[in-house]
Design a protein around this motif. Sequence first.
Motif, PDB file in Angstrom:
ATOM      1  N   ILE A   2       0.859  -1.301   0.055  1.00  0.00           N
ATOM      2  CA  ILE A   2       0.023   0.219  -0.007  1.00  0.00           C
ATOM      3  C   ILE A   2       1.011   1.267   0.056  1.00  0.00           C
ATOM      4  O   ILE A   2       0.569   2.266  -0.546  1.00  0.00           O
ATOM      5  CB  ILE A   2      -0.998   0.055   1.375  1.00  0.00           C
ATOM      6  CG1 ILE A   2      -1.654  -1.048   1.025  1.00  0.00           C
ATOM      7  CG2 ILE A   2      -1.793   1.244   1.481  1.00  0.00           C
ATOM      8  CD1 ILE A   2      -2.740  -1.304   2.173  1.00  0.00           C
ATOM      9  N   THR A   3       2.035   1.214   0.901  1.00  0.00           N
ATOM     10  CA  THR A   3       2.826   2.583   0.757  1.00  0.00           C
ATOM     11  C   THR A   3       3.362   2.745  -0.607  1.00  0.00           C
ATOM     12  O   THR A   3       3.665   3.804  -0.889  1.00  0.00           O
ATOM     13  CB  THR A   3       3.921   2.009   1.755  1.00  0.00           C
ATOM     14  OG1 THR A   3       3.417   1.789   3.145  1.00  0.00           O
ATOM     15  CG2 THR A   3       4.940   3.280   1.882  1.00  0.00           C
ATOM     16  N   CYS A   4       3.904   1.607  -1.149  1.00  0.00           N
ATOM     17  CA  CYS A   4       4.507   1.596  -2.622  1.00  0.00           C
ATOM     18  C   CYS A   4       3.509   2.363  -3.705  1.00  0.00           C
ATOM     19  O   CYS A   4       3.942   3.243  -4.222  1.00  0.00           O
ATOM     20  CB  CYS A   4       4.998   0.372  -2.928  1.00  0.00           C
ATOM     21  SG  CYS A   4       5.647   0.239  -4.762  1.00  0.00           S
ATOM     22  N   VAL A   5       2.337   1.907  -3.513  1.00  0.00           N
ATOM     23  CA  VAL A   5       1.047   2.409  -4.256  1.00  0.00           C
ATOM     24  C   VAL A   5       0.907   3.918  -4.023  1.00  0.00           C
ATOM     25  O   VAL A   5       0.976   4.882  -5.011  1.00  0.00           O
ATOM     26  CB  VAL A   5      -0.173   1.533  -4.297  1.00  0.00           C
ATOM     27  CG1 VAL A   5      -1.300   2.227  -5.041  1.00  0.00           C
ATOM     28  CG2 VAL A   5       0.190   0.205  -4.758  1.00  0.00           C
ATOM     29  N   VAL A   6       0.824   4.127  -2.718  1.00  0.00           N
ATOM     30  CA  VAL A   6       0.664   5.701  -2.327  1.00  0.00           C
ATOM     31  C   VAL A   6       1.713   6.315  -2.835  1.00  0.00           C
ATOM     32  O   VAL A   6       1.587   7.569  -3.225  1.00  0.00           O
ATOM     33  CB  VAL A   6       0.476   5.686  -0.660  1.00  0.00           C
ATOM     34  CG1 VAL A   6       0.477   7.067  -0.332  1.00  0.00           C
ATOM     35  CG2 VAL A   6      -0.720   5.073  -0.402  1.00  0.00           C
ATOM     36  N   TRP A 186       1.302  -6.801  15.018  1.00  0.00           N
ATOM     37  CA  TRP A 186       1.697  -5.062  14.887  1.00  0.00           C
ATOM     38  C   TRP A 186       2.799  -4.899  15.666  1.00  0.00           C
ATOM     39  O   TRP A 186       2.682  -5.232  16.935  1.00  0.00           O
ATOM     40  CB  TRP A 186       0.620  -4.452  15.204  1.00  0.00           C
ATOM     41  CG  TRP A 186       0.901  -2.729  15.025  1.00  0.00           C
ATOM     42  CD1 TRP A 186       1.043  -2.076  15.697  1.00  0.00           C
ATOM     43  CD2 TRP A 186       0.633  -2.245  13.648  1.00  0.00           C
ATOM     44  NE1 TRP A 186       1.500  -0.738  15.298  1.00  0.00           N
ATOM     45  CE2 TRP A 186       1.063  -0.800  14.048  1.00  0.00           C
ATOM     46  CE3 TRP A 186       0.378  -2.626  12.261  1.00  0.00           C
ATOM     47  CZ2 TRP A 186       1.187   0.275  13.009  1.00  0.00           C
ATOM     48  CZ3 TRP A 186       0.385  -1.649  11.381  1.00  0.00           C
ATOM     49  CH2 TRP A 186       0.771  -0.118  11.639  1.00  0.00           C
ATOM     50  N   LYS A 187       3.872  -4.689  15.378  1.00  0.00           N
ATOM     51  CA  LYS A 187       5.224  -4.206  16.022  1.00  0.00           C
ATOM     52  C   LYS A 187       5.509  -2.829  16.075  1.00  0.00           C
ATOM     53  O   LYS A 187       4.970  -1.902  15.370  1.00  0.00           O
ATOM     54  CB  LYS A 187       6.185  -4.969  15.417  1.00  0.00           C
ATOM     55  CG  LYS A 187       6.096  -6.560  15.547  1.00  0.00           C
ATOM     56  CD  LYS A 187       7.233  -7.066  14.958  1.00  0.00           C
ATOM     57  CE  LYS A 187       6.983  -8.568  14.884  1.00  0.00           C
ATOM     58  NZ  LYS A 187       8.153  -9.322  14.433  1.00  0.00           N
ATOM     59  N   LEU A 191       4.843   0.667  13.545  1.00  0.00           N
ATOM     60  CA  LEU A 191       4.155   2.223  13.695  1.00  0.00           C
ATOM     61  C   LEU A 191       5.420   3.123  13.189  1.00  0.00           C
ATOM     62  O   LEU A 191       4.799   4.333  12.802  1.00  0.00           O
ATOM     63  CB  LEU A 191       3.925   2.140  15.404  1.00  0.00           C
ATOM     64  CG  LEU A 191       3.643   3.539  15.665  1.00  0.00           C
ATOM     65  CD1 LEU A 191       2.351   3.884  15.256  1.00  0.00           C
ATOM     66  CD2 LEU A 191       3.391   3.379  17.274  1.00  0.00           C
ATOM     67  N   VAL A 192       6.680   2.989  13.485  1.00  0.00           N
ATOM     68  CA  VAL A 192       7.856   3.658  13.158  1.00  0.00           C
ATOM     69  C   VAL A 192       7.679   4.100  11.764  1.00  0.00           C
ATOM     70  O   VAL A 192       7.839   5.181  11.233  1.00  0.00           O
ATOM     71  CB  VAL A 192       9.174   3.338  13.818  1.00  0.00           C
ATOM     72  CG1 VAL A 192      10.233   4.197  13.026  1.00  0.00           C
ATOM     73  CG2 VAL A 192       9.059   3.352  15.225  1.00  0.00           C
ATOM     74  N   PHE A 193       7.563   2.890  10.926  1.00  0.00           N
ATOM     75  CA  PHE A 193       7.625   3.049   9.692  1.00  0.00           C
ATOM     76  C   PHE A 193       6.282   3.854   9.086  1.00  0.00           C
ATOM     77  O   PHE A 193       6.426   4.675   8.126  1.00  0.00           O
ATOM     78  CB  PHE A 193       7.438   1.522   9.020  1.00  0.00           C
ATOM     79  CG  PHE A 193       7.498   1.671   7.627  1.00  0.00           C
ATOM     80  CD1 PHE A 193       8.250   1.685   6.745  1.00  0.00           C
ATOM     81  CD2 PHE A 193       5.991   1.264   6.966  1.00  0.00           C
ATOM     82  CE1 PHE A 193       8.107   1.685   5.275  1.00  0.00           C
ATOM     83  CE2 PHE A 193       5.868   1.424   5.572  1.00  0.00           C
ATOM     84  CZ  PHE A 193       6.986   1.549   4.825  1.00  0.00           C
ATOM     85  N   GLY A 194       5.071   3.730   9.558  1.00  0.00           N
ATOM     86  CA  GLY A 194       4.153   4.419   9.199  1.00  0.00           C
ATOM     87  C   GLY A 194       4.121   5.789   9.349  1.00  0.00           C
ATOM     88  O   GLY A 194       3.734   6.567   8.623  1.00  0.00           O
ATOM     89  N   VAL A 197       6.495   7.540   6.779  1.00  0.00           N
ATOM     90  CA  VAL A 197       5.982   7.661   5.741  1.00  0.00           C
ATOM     91  C   VAL A 197       4.899   8.711   5.761  1.00  0.00           C
ATOM     92  O   VAL A 197       5.148   9.750   4.749  1.00  0.00           O
ATOM     93  CB  VAL A 197       5.278   6.346   5.145  1.00  0.00           C
ATOM     94  CG1 VAL A 197       4.459   6.661   3.994  1.00  0.00           C
ATOM     95  CG2 VAL A 197       6.160   5.106   4.987  1.00  0.00           C
ATOM     96  N   VAL A 198       4.170   9.005   6.671  1.00  0.00           N
ATOM     97  CA  VAL A 198       3.279  10.015   6.636  1.00  0.00           C
ATOM     98  C   VAL A 198       4.113  11.565   6.945  1.00  0.00           C
ATOM     99  O   VAL A 198       3.796  12.379   6.360  1.00  0.00           O
ATOM    100  CB  VAL A 198       2.302   9.829   8.094  1.00  0.00           C
ATOM    101  CG1 VAL A 198       1.581  11.417   8.217  1.00  0.00           C
ATOM    102  CG2 VAL A 198       1.249   8.718   7.902  1.00  0.00           C
ATOM    103  N   LEU A 199       5.238  11.598   7.749  1.00  0.00           N
ATOM    104  CA  LEU A 199       5.917  12.590   7.735  1.00  0.00           C
ATOM    105  C   LEU A 199       6.652  13.070   6.611  1.00  0.00           C
ATOM    106  O   LEU A 199       6.704  14.131   6.056  1.00  0.00           O
ATOM    107  CB  LEU A 199       7.122  12.513   8.872  1.00  0.00           C
ATOM    108  CG  LEU A 199       6.483  12.411  10.401  1.00  0.00           C
ATOM    109  CD1 LEU A 199       7.583  11.965  11.453  1.00  0.00           C
ATOM    110  CD2 LEU A 199       5.737  13.759  10.603  1.00  0.00           C
ATOM    111  N   ILE A 200       7.063  11.934   5.683  1.00  0.00           N
ATOM    112  CA  ILE A 200       7.791  12.124   4.471  1.00  0.00           C
ATOM    113  C   ILE A 200       6.625  12.877   3.349  1.00  0.00           C
ATOM    114  O   ILE A 200       6.819  13.832   2.877  1.00  0.00           O
ATOM    115  CB  ILE A 200       8.305  10.939   3.892  1.00  0.00           C
ATOM    116  CG1 ILE A 200       9.490  10.465   4.776  1.00  0.00           C
ATOM    117  CG2 ILE A 200       8.744  11.064   2.340  1.00  0.00           C
ATOM    118  CD1 ILE A 200      10.112   9.381   4.293  1.00  0.00           C
ATOM    119  N   LEU A 201       5.601  12.096   3.526  1.00  0.00           N
ATOM    120  CA  LEU A 201       4.283  12.653   2.545  1.00  0.00           C
ATOM    121  C   LEU A 201       4.033  14.287   3.204  1.00  0.00           C
ATOM    122  O   LEU A 201       3.780  15.115   2.258  1.00  0.00           O
ATOM    123  CB  LEU A 201       3.260  11.704   2.694  1.00  0.00           C
ATOM    124  CG  LEU A 201       3.340  10.489   2.107  1.00  0.00           C
ATOM    125  CD1 LEU A 201       2.073   9.652   2.147  1.00  0.00           C
ATOM    126  CD2 LEU A 201       3.993  10.457   0.383  1.00  0.00           C
TER     127      LEU A 201
END
Length: 217
Positions: A2-6, A186-187, A191-194, A197-201
Motif C-alpha cells: 500500500i505504501t508503494c502504491v501511495v 503489529w510491532k 508504527l515507526v515506519f507508518g 511515511v506520513v511525515l515524508i508525505l
Amino acid sequence: MITCVVLIGFAFLLQNIYSVGSLVGILLILLFTQVTLQTKTLIRVSLVITFFVALSTWLLGDLEKSLFSALRLLAIAIPAPLLAGTTPPADLIRTLQAARLPSFLTLSLMLIWRFLPIIQQETQRIIDANRLRGVNLSLQPQHWFKGLFIPLVFQIVAYADDVTIGLQTRGYDPALPRSNSKPLTWKIKDLVFGVGVVLILLGVGYIEWGMQANIVN
C-alpha cells in the motif's frame, strides 16, 4: 505494498521540481541504506538517466523540464525495488494471506516474486555461457534470439514444470484453509515506519503546496 502504491500515486501529483527532488532524495537515501545494490547496476541506471535528461533537453530545449521528468520517473520507479529489497518473500505472502486474497492469486504473486531473481540468474548464466563460446551478446545482437531468448524460454518452461510437480507432490489444494506458523502481529517498527511515511508525505506536500501558498500570499 500500500505504501508503494501511495508513493507512486503521490509522485504523479507533484508538479514542483523541488518537491519531487526532495521525495527522490529521501527514497534514494532509503534505497542505498536498506538495499544492497551492485555497482554495475548503479552505473547503468545513471547512464540511462543522464541520456534521458540529455535527450529530453535537446528535444524540449528546457533543462528544468527535463530534470523534472527524470526526477518524477525516479520517484515512480524507486518504491518498487525498495519494497522488494526490504520485504522478505515469506512476510509478503503472510501479508497477502492476512488480507484475505484468493489463494490462487496469492500463489501466483508468490511465484512471480520468486521467479524474478531466478530469471535474472538464468539470463546471466546464458550470457556467460555464450561468452565462453566466443559470442558476446552485448556486441552481437544478431545472436540474441538463438543465443539468449530460446535457451531462456526452455529454462522458464523447466521452472514451471518443477513448480507444478512440487505443488502436486505436496498435495497443494487452493480450496483448503492455510495454516501459518508465524502469524502477523503489529510491532513498534511498523508504527515507526507508518509515522515516517506520513511525515515524508507531509513534508513533500508542504514543499509542493504550502510553500506555493505562502509565496502567493
